[in-house]
Design an enzyme around this catalytic site. Structure first.
Site, mmCIF file in Angstrom:
data_model
loop_
_atom_site.group_PDB
_atom_site.id
_atom_site.type_symbol
_atom_site.label_atom_id
_atom_site.label_comp_id
_atom_site.label_asym_id
_atom_site.label_seq_id
_atom_site.Cartn_x
_atom_site.Cartn_y
_atom_site.Cartn_z
ATOM 1 N N TYR A 129 32.829 28.692 -25.159
ATOM 2 C CA TYR A 129 31.689 28.347 -24.303
ATOM 3 C C TYR A 129 30.999 29.582 -23.723
ATOM 4 C CZ TYR A 129 34.979 28.068 -20.189
ATOM 5 O OH TYR A 129 35.909 28.290 -19.203
ATOM 6 N N GLU A 130 29.833 29.325 -23.126
ATOM 7 C CA GLU A 130 28.921 30.384 -22.653
ATOM 8 C C GLU A 130 28.463 31.295 -23.799
ATOM 9 O OE1 GLU A 130 27.765 29.738 -20.032
ATOM 10 O OE2 GLU A 130 29.309 28.491 -19.137
ATOM 11 N N GLY A 131 28.320 30.712 -24.979
ATOM 12 C CA GLY A 131 27.939 31.481 -26.160
ATOM 13 C C GLY A 131 29.194 31.915 -26.887
#
Length: 598
Positions: A439-441
């Site tokens: 997550y978060e890229g």
């Protein structure tokens, strides 16, 4: 679950001896952050995390969040812990005093975030997302929006989220379907579905402020047509209190591998009232403020979970009796020796220690840059700090989570069969850490961001900002009596870093796939070189303290021994990453998709 003890000895070493936080605070005018004040905050923060949050970690994983017809209930004790956190003033530690914060340096907030994340990663998601929302509103909101939302968020009465991902798009935000229709009163009607929304619904606060990406009716195609909106669960009244319920709801929560006590929600917006933040069609720029904050926080999760895993593994290795040392019995009065005498167990423990402590140094250096980017007196200093932050953010996110997963896996391995059993808690750390690589890229996206946008996109300028620091350090320490050989090795790697960049850049001019093919190995190479630099910075200080006969000799000797281990046993990984990054894209792209098999 291993008992967590905040690593305050290592924290003090870094902020006082290696990075001189007191001097840095004075330089940015943070006069309230005196050494006594910082020490008191660290001590009280450690006490809260060890005594309040850590005991809820395993029970939170076992219970998880509960969903009932749109209502999400967090595990037992979470709400009370959040109330205690807010009452203690932790939520507004580094927030703007204009809106009720204490105005202390951002780096000090990060030190507390490390303890929170290590003691209870799931619980830490709730204030963590709030701080990200606060940063975006503070940077891009109108004064009226700041007064309405920042005050309540700082006080902890309200919490925040970031709503980006949709069922059909994650990384490719240009194809979002959520729409924002202008209304006569200046607000917007927001309609659409967002998924994977951390802390999207819960029972910790009286209101939840969603920052939502959506497109206006006349928006340009792609990412150039994205706008950002504040969409509160309850609409605020004229006096800033909770008003009418907005037309949004939580459709469900995800059943996940880890961080089970963090509510990951499907959020449905049905012509919900929203308010534009920043300029129309400039929403992605606004959201990047929050995303960069979140990416640094996610990188910290690798360190946090790695730290508690190491603490558990070290205690177990000293207690568990199995076999005799190859060189003869070390505990002849016992039926067997503790497993810490065995070389392979030491390999695992030292790898964990070397990666954790190196990552902590990287995190604290980055935190210091955040202070400088916000508070340095000269514009040139602020710009320099911002450039270094741009370079290091994807490395922090990706390298620290990749190595954090390695550390938690090793921690479980130290326990042998017991590590695979839930009651010991080591497997939870692996499960909780695994999402941080996604997550978060995803880490693949971080690698593309580093090599494509930050390094090649700046024509090497951002990279040179850091390699110049390393070069000057190597020049200054090249004749160090004890560390000269390691300094020379770092200097060679630093040069290879620049040369590798040039080769990839030249190859990419003919074939853009070269960037994607090299990016992950390039990022990992970068991370190992950066940690080598910080390990030598720590080693130089430790050797100086030993030479002066001051302080805790055993602590400094351990630093030097771990530095030596890192250079001999971990840093050689750079050779493999260098060779792989140089290998080009042909071997990846030659096989037609249809030939991959079924």
């Amino acid at each position: 679950m291993p008992d967590y003890k905040a690593p305050l000895r290592d924290t003090r070493f870094l902020i006082s001896d290696v990075f001189d936080f007191p001097g840095s605070y004075a330089a940015i005018g943070a006069h309230d952050a005196t050494p006594d004040m910082v020490e008191a905050i660290l001590e009280e923060g450690a006490k809260f995390c060890e005594q309040v949050l850590a005991p809820l970690n395993r029970s939170g994983d076992e219970e998880g969040c509960q969903f009932d017809n749109g209502v999400v209930t967090t595990p037992k004790g979470f709400k009370e812990a959040f109330a205690q956190y807010v009452e203690g003033g932790w939520n507004g530690l580094a927030a703007d005093p204009t809106y009720g914060g204490q105005g202390l340096p951002h780096s000090l907030g990060l030190l507390i975030s490390e303890m929170v994340g290590a003691s209870n990663t799931s619980w830490g998601m709730y204030p963590g997302l709030t701080h990200g929302a606060m940063s975006a509103i503070h940077a891009h909101g109108s004064e009226a929006q700041k007064q309405t939302y920042l005050t309540a968020l700082t006080e902890g009465r309200w919490t925040g989220t970031m709503c980006l991902t949709e069922p059909q798009c994650g990384t490719d935000l240009g194809i979002i379907k959520t729409r924002a229709v202008p209304q006569a009163d200046g607000s917007y009607a927001i309609s659409g579905t967002k998924i994977f929304i951390s802390a999207g619904e819960h029972d910790l606060s009286e209101n939840i402020v969603h920052l939502v990406l959506a497109k206006l009716p006349d928006a340009p195609a792609g990412t150039k047509g994205i706008s950002l909106f504040i969409v509160p669960k309850f609409l605020p009244t004229a006096t800033g209190e909770v008003g009418a319920r907005n037309s949004l709801s939580c459709g469900s929560i995800e059943h996940k591998m880890g961080i089970k006590a963090s509510a990951t929600c499907v959020m449905n917006f049905d012509e919900a009232t929203g308010f534009l933040i920043g300029e129309p069609n400039k929403g992605l720029n606004c959201m990047f403020t929050m995303m960069n904050h979140a990416r640094l926080g996610t990188g910290m999760q690798g360190l946090c979970l790695g730290e508690v895993s190491y603490q558990g593994a070290l205690r177990y290795a000293n207690d568990r009796l199995q076999m005799r040392a190859l060189t003869g019995a070390k505990a002849p009065d016992k039926v067997a020796d503790p497993i810490i005498v065995h070389p392979d167990v030491r390999r695992m423990l030292l790898t964990m220690k070397a990666l954790n402590e190196g990552n902590r140094a990287l995190a604290y250096f980055t935190a210091q840059l955040i202070d400088q980017a916000h508070g340095a007196a000269e514009a040139e200093q602020r710009a320099e700090a911002e450039g270094l932050l741009a370079l290091l953010t994807p490395i922090c996110k990706a390298f620290m989570t990749e190595s954090g997963l390695e550390v938690t896996n090793l921690g479980m391995q130290v326990y042998g069969g017991h590590g695979y059993i839930r009651e010991w808690g080591m497997e939870q750390l692996v499960r909780d850490c695994r999402i941080a690589l996604i997550y978060e890229g995803t880490n693949g996206i971080q690698a593309l961001d580093l090599l494509g946008r930050k390094v090649l996109g700046s024509q090497g300028k951002l990279l040179r900002g850091f390699t110049k620091i390393v070069h000057k350090f190597c020049e200054a320490q090249g004749a160090h009596p004890q560390l000269a050989a390691q300094v020379a090795e770092l200097a060679t790697l630093n040069r290879q870093w620049g040369e590798l960049t040039q080769r990839i850049g030249m190859a990419a001019m003919n074939n853009p796939d070269e960037v994607g093919a090299a990016s992950v190995d390039y990022l990992m190479f970068s991370g190992y070189v950066i940690l080598a630099y910080f390990w030598l910075r720590m080693a130089v200080v430790a050797q100086a303290q030993l030479d002066a006969g001051s302080g805790d000799a055993a602590f400094y000797q351990a630093k030097l021994a771990t530095c030596a281990f890192y250079f001999k046993r971990v840093l050689p990984r750079t050779a493999a990453h260098l060779a792989a990054a140089d290998a080009g894209s042909d071997c990846m792209m030659a096989l037609p998709a249809a030939h991959f098999g079924v």
